[in-house]
Design an enzyme around this catalytic site. Structure first.
Site, PDB file in Angstrom:
ATOM      1  N   ASP A  67       0.943  -1.380   0.062  1.00 51.80           N
ATOM      2  CA  ASP A  67       0.014  -0.134   0.088  1.00 51.80           C
ATOM      3  C   ASP A  67       0.933   1.298  -0.020  1.00 51.80           C
ATOM      4  O   ASP A  67       1.237   1.576   1.131  1.00 51.80           O
ATOM      5  CB  ASP A  67      -0.820   0.242   1.287  1.00 51.80           C
ATOM      6  N   ARG A  75       4.122   2.931   2.969  1.00 54.97           N
ATOM      7  CA  ARG A  75       4.984   1.913   3.870  1.00 54.97           C
ATOM      8  C   ARG A  75       6.354   2.319   3.670  1.00 54.97           C
ATOM      9  O   ARG A  75       7.268   2.009   4.628  1.00 54.97           O
ATOM     10  CB  ARG A  75       4.454   0.594   3.429  1.00 54.97           C
ATOM     11  N   ARG A 139      -7.243  10.485   1.681  1.00 54.75           N
ATOM     12  CA  ARG A 139      -6.669   9.630   0.836  1.00 54.75           C
ATOM     13  C   ARG A 139      -7.448   9.413  -0.327  1.00 54.75           C
ATOM     14  O   ARG A 139      -6.956   9.011  -1.396  1.00 54.75           O
ATOM     15  CB  ARG A 139      -6.646   8.013   1.368  1.00 54.75           C
ATOM     16  N   LYS A 169      -9.502   0.314  -5.342  1.00 52.26           N
ATOM     17  CA  LYS A 169     -10.080   0.054  -4.051  1.00 52.26           C
ATOM     18  C   LYS A 169     -10.847   1.358  -3.746  1.00 52.26           C
ATOM     19  O   LYS A 169     -10.678   2.395  -4.306  1.00 52.26           O
ATOM     20  CB  LYS A 169      -9.282  -0.310  -3.077  1.00 52.26           C
ATOM     21  N   HIS A 170     -12.012   1.326  -2.777  1.00 56.52           N
ATOM     22  CA  HIS A 170     -12.611   0.002  -1.939  1.00 56.52           C
ATOM     23  C   HIS A 170     -13.935  -0.123  -2.833  1.00 56.52           C
ATOM     24  O   HIS A 170     -14.958   0.508  -2.445  1.00 56.52           O
ATOM     25  CB  HIS A 170     -12.604   0.383  -0.601  1.00 56.52           C
ATOM     26  N   HIS A 182     -11.351  -0.895   9.991  1.00 59.58           N
ATOM     27  CA  HIS A 182     -10.190  -1.409  10.675  1.00 59.58           C
ATOM     28  C   HIS A 182     -10.547  -1.789  12.187  1.00 59.58           C
ATOM     29  O   HIS A 182     -10.129  -2.829  12.704  1.00 59.58           O
ATOM     30  CB  HIS A 182      -8.930  -0.619  10.839  1.00 59.58           C
ATOM     31  N   ASP A 251     -10.391  -6.755   0.930  1.00 58.20           N
ATOM     32  CA  ASP A 251      -9.669  -5.894   2.121  1.00 58.20           C
ATOM     33  C   ASP A 251      -9.160  -7.020   2.966  1.00 58.20           C
ATOM     34  O   ASP A 251      -9.632  -8.176   3.143  1.00 58.20           O
ATOM     35  CB  ASP A 251     -10.363  -4.817   2.524  1.00 58.20           C
TER      36      ASP A 251
END
Length: 332
Positions: A67, A75, A139, A169-170, A182, A251
């Protein structure tokens, strides 16, 4: 390289090097791909070694995902890799935002490919609203369907020009969610007609992209009981109404929006029509559990995998320094 048929699962790993137990599991389970996170990344040299070890463990040119959206979700970070602004900030304020998003995708792809990564979990086609949860809001690529489509298309083109496959996504849309999937299951109560004209429309315009990721969101007017990832109704809608015919992954199956053992979640996602189960936390016991329950790819899922992977290619011969300079001008 082995000709083993990959299993319908994508695994993470725990650290910056594969343990002996992880290597054995990857070799036995033959996951379709691997996904990396900040916990797996230290230096370019270490990352090259890890991506090479992952492919060596399975004996084939396995896709390795990350990601690397930019903003909060990146990351790979300085000092070795660029720090990218939040996508929404760039899309709303850059000069020629579509071109800026293309350049962003192309430059991110160069960073990924240099370290052995060839799939990026981007672009997003979720529409930012005042109610969008902060975990997602900045985002997003815009606040209207046409903005989001233009910018997501540009990002995907930039990634592919750099030899990296994009993951849309998503699907079918996370922008109306007011909870963080999450941690909790978001519930969206909008009517089907409203979703069709906005959230679903953005994904419909991008339905030709090769890879996609579902949303852990419950659309109560369409399926009052199951989130999209686990809902045959919603996966059917993704395939038919939205028209997405690419390889469809969940996901992260270990997110708290979903309940029950990961094996049950994975089985439910595959039964609903997802092609791949994405498992990200690197828990070896959970991965072993999924390896027992996720089958080898076959039929339509295998054909969609072959079609997506056939699009992997070497990067184009762009002058990266010139693109970098252009990106800086547009983002100023």
């Amino acid at each position: 390289m082995t000709g083993a048929t990959p299993r319908a699962v994508i695994f993470g790993c725990a650290g910056m090097r594969l343990s002996a137990a992880e290597r054995a599991l990857f070799a036995q389970a033959q996951p379709w791909g691997a996904i990396l996170f900040a916990r797996n990344i230290e230096t370019p040299e270490q990352l090259v070694a890890l991506t090479s070890d992952l492919r060596d463990a399975v004996g084939r040119d396995m896709p390795v995902l990350i990601d690397q959206e930019g903003g909060r979700v990146q990351r790979m970070r300085p000092p070795y890799w660029r720090n990218w602004p939040p996508a929404l900030e760039q899309c709303l304020h850059a000069h020629d935002p579509a071109r800026a998003m293309y350049l962003r995708g192309r430059l991110i792809a160069a960073e990924l490919r240099s370290c052995g990564l060839d799939v990026n979990c981007a672009p997003l086609a979720d529409i930012a609203r005042d109610i969008t949860h902060p975990v997602l809001h900045n985002r997003c690529y815009g606040t209207a369907v046409d903005q989001v489509v233009a910018h997501a298309r540009a990002m995907a083109r930039g990634l592919m020009a750099g030899g990296v496959l994009p993951v849309l996504k998503h699907i079918p849309g996370h922008g109306r969610a007011q909870a963080d999937s999450h941690l909790d299951l978001p519930v969206v109560s909008a009517a089907h007609v409203d979703l069709t004209q906005s959230d679903f429309a953005a994904f419909r315009a991008l339905a030709d992209l090769p890879l996609g990721m579902t949303a852990h969101v419950l659309f109560s007017q369409l399926d009052a009981n199951l989130p999209a990832t686990l809902s045959p109704t919603m996966i059917g809608l993704i395939r038919k109404e939205i028209g997405f015919q690419g390889l469809l992954m969940t996901d992260d199956i270990s997110m708290h929006a979903l309940n029950g053992p990961v094996s049950a979640r994975g089985n439910a996602a595959l039964a609903a029509g997802c092609d791949l189960v994405l498992h990200c936390n690197g828990d070896l016991n959970e991965m072993a559990e999924l390896a027992e329950t996720c089958p080898a790819l076959e039929g339509g899922a295998l054909a969609r995998s072959d079609a997506a992977l056939s699009l992997r290619s070497a990067p184009d011969d762009s002058d990266l320094a010139a693109l970098d300079a252009e990106y800086a001008r547009l983002s100023a």
